[in-house]
Enzyme design. Structure first.
Site, PDB file in Angstrom:
ATOM      1  N   ASP A  98       1.964   8.865   9.183  1.00  0.00           N
ATOM      2  CA  ASP A  98       1.949  10.153  10.111  1.00  0.00           C
ATOM      3  C   ASP A  98       0.664  10.190  10.843  1.00  0.00           C
ATOM      4  OD1 ASP A  98       0.807  10.851   7.820  1.00  0.00           O
ATOM      5  OD2 ASP A  98       2.240  12.264   7.050  1.00  0.00           O
TER       6      ASP A  98
ATOM      7  N   GLU B  40       9.379  17.353   6.245  1.00  0.00           N
ATOM      8  CA  GLU B  40       9.568  18.932   5.665  1.00  0.00           C
ATOM      9  C   GLU B  40      10.593  19.308   4.951  1.00  0.00           C
ATOM     10  OE1 GLU B  40       6.421  20.147   5.172  1.00  0.00           O
ATOM     11  OE2 GLU B  40       5.549  20.780   6.906  1.00  0.00           O
TER      12      GLU B  40
ATOM     13  N   ASN C 256       5.053  21.391  -1.043  1.00  0.00           N
ATOM     14  CA  ASN C 256       6.426  21.761  -0.887  1.00  0.00           C
ATOM     15  C   ASN C 256       7.377  20.789  -0.912  1.00  0.00           C
ATOM     16  OD1 ASN C 256       5.718  20.532   1.403  1.00  0.00           O
ATOM     17  ND2 ASN C 256       6.307  22.024   2.843  1.00  0.00           N
TER      18      ASN C 256
ATOM     19  N   HIS D  80       7.020  17.759   0.402  1.00  0.00           N
ATOM     20  CA  HIS D  80       7.310  16.703   1.483  1.00  0.00           C
ATOM     21  C   HIS D  80       6.407  15.396   1.338  1.00  0.00           C
ATOM     22  CE1 HIS D  80       3.365  18.422   3.687  1.00  0.00           C
ATOM     23  NE2 HIS D  80       2.840  17.389   3.101  1.00  0.00           N
TER      24      HIS D  80
HETATM   25  C1  GLP Z   1      -0.152  15.897   4.563  1.00  0.00           C
HETATM   26  C2  GLP Z   1       0.221  14.359   4.697  1.00  0.00           C
HETATM   27  C3  GLP Z   1       0.992  13.868   3.620  1.00  0.00           C
HETATM   28  C4  GLP Z   1       0.252  14.142   2.180  1.00  0.00           C
HETATM   29  C5  GLP Z   1       0.058  15.618   2.134  1.00  0.00           C
HETATM   30  C6  GLP Z   1      -0.644  15.917   0.557  1.00  0.00           C
HETATM   31  O1  GLP Z   1       0.512  16.766   5.087  1.00  0.00           O
HETATM   32  N1  GLP Z   1       1.009  14.374   5.852  1.00  0.00           N
HETATM   33  O2  GLP Z   1       1.228  12.331   3.565  1.00  0.00           O
HETATM   34  O3  GLP Z   1       0.785  13.475   1.195  1.00  0.00           O
HETATM   35  O4  GLP Z   1      -0.701  16.059   3.194  1.00  0.00           O
HETATM   36  O5  GLP Z   1      -2.115  16.051   1.001  1.00  0.00           O
HETATM   37  P1  GLP Z   1      -3.186  16.146  -0.403  1.00  0.00           P
HETATM   38  O6  GLP Z   1      -3.157  14.958  -0.655  1.00  0.00           O
HETATM   39  O7  GLP Z   1      -4.380  16.626   0.489  1.00  0.00           O
HETATM   40  O8  GLP Z   1      -2.772  17.219  -1.278  1.00  0.00           O
END
Ligand code: GLP
Length: 242
Positions: A67, A143, A136, A138
């Protein structure tokens, strides 16, 4: 689903790096799906160390990132482009032409999304997809909601995600409201999937991910339909599993 529980973040990152490395050792021209966020940082560090010790050659791999924030230019330090170069690509011997992320700045987003799907297909599909998970549930930026997208799309971020990700920005106002993400279908097409999660904040999402039910309220729950998924968790992320 295979679930591996490690004692802490370091052990989890090492295990994840070993799985990615073994994929590349067995197939040097592997196509890797990569993730951003704080979770995979340790894994990237371990892979860089393996490369520096000359245990791992990454010159043949192709990568596709999950993404990118919409309308953040690549030179913005909060962009995922910047994150990936800074934390991984600049430190290994991947060929620049083999790196692909969705373009956050794009005149024609619909076309960019279609071309992204085509580029993955042309590369032969993703051999190993690395995922983090949002609090959440995702994955990528898919989402929770009434519907889930199949293919790469421009999506609206939920308030929860904007709030969770504001820790990387000066203020919540600066967090982009939209992002381009590979869809659930694009993710599930990968041959193997490796999901990493650490910390108490992820425990609830992990519980729903392995629950035996599919729900659009937890996009990661759809991973249960995939034949080759490995979860690597630290003890806290696994704390609500029986
Ligand atoms: C973002 C990314 C995800 C990632 C998530 C968790 O929103 N788009 O791909 O898995 O955050 O982030 P973190 O690893 O910092 O908890």
């Amino acid at each position: 689903m295979r679930i591996i529980i490690e004692k802490d973040y370091k052990a989890m990152s090492k295990k994840a790096a070993l799985i990615v490395a073994s994929q590349v050792l067995l197939k040097p021209k592997s196509v890797l799906g990569l993730a951003t966020g704080s979770t995979p940082l340790g894994m990237y560090r371990e892979l860089i160390e393996m490369y520096k010790r000359e245990e791992l050659d990454l010159s043949g791999i192709k990568t596709f990132n999950l993404d990118e924030y919409y309308q953040l230019p690549p030179d913005n330090p909060q962009s995922y482009y910047y994150f990936m170069y800074n934390n991984f690509f600049n430190h290994i011997n991947i060929k620049p032409e083999n790196i692909r992320l969705p373009k956050g700045i794009s005149q024609d987003v619909k076309r960019e999304c279609e071309e992204y799907e085509t580029a993955i297909e042309k590369a032969g599909g993703i051999d190993l997809q690395v995922l983090g998970i949002g609090e959440n549930g995702h994955i990528g930026f898919n989402e929770p909601g009434e519907h889930l997208r199949v293919q790469t799309q421009l999506i609206n971020l939920t308030d929860e995600t904007i709030n969770a990700n504001s820790r990387f920005f000066e203020s919540e106002d600066e967090v982009p409201r939209q992002a381009i993400t590979m869809g659930l279908g694009s993710i599930l097409k990968a041959r193997r999937i490796l999901l990493l999660a650490n910390g108490k904040k992820k425990a609830q999402a992990i519980k729903k991910t392995v629950s035996g039910y599919l729900t659009t309220k937890c996009p990661a729950s759809f991973l249960q339909t995939h034949p080759d998924v490995t979860l690597i968790l630290d003890k806290e992320a696994a704390s609500l599993l029986s």
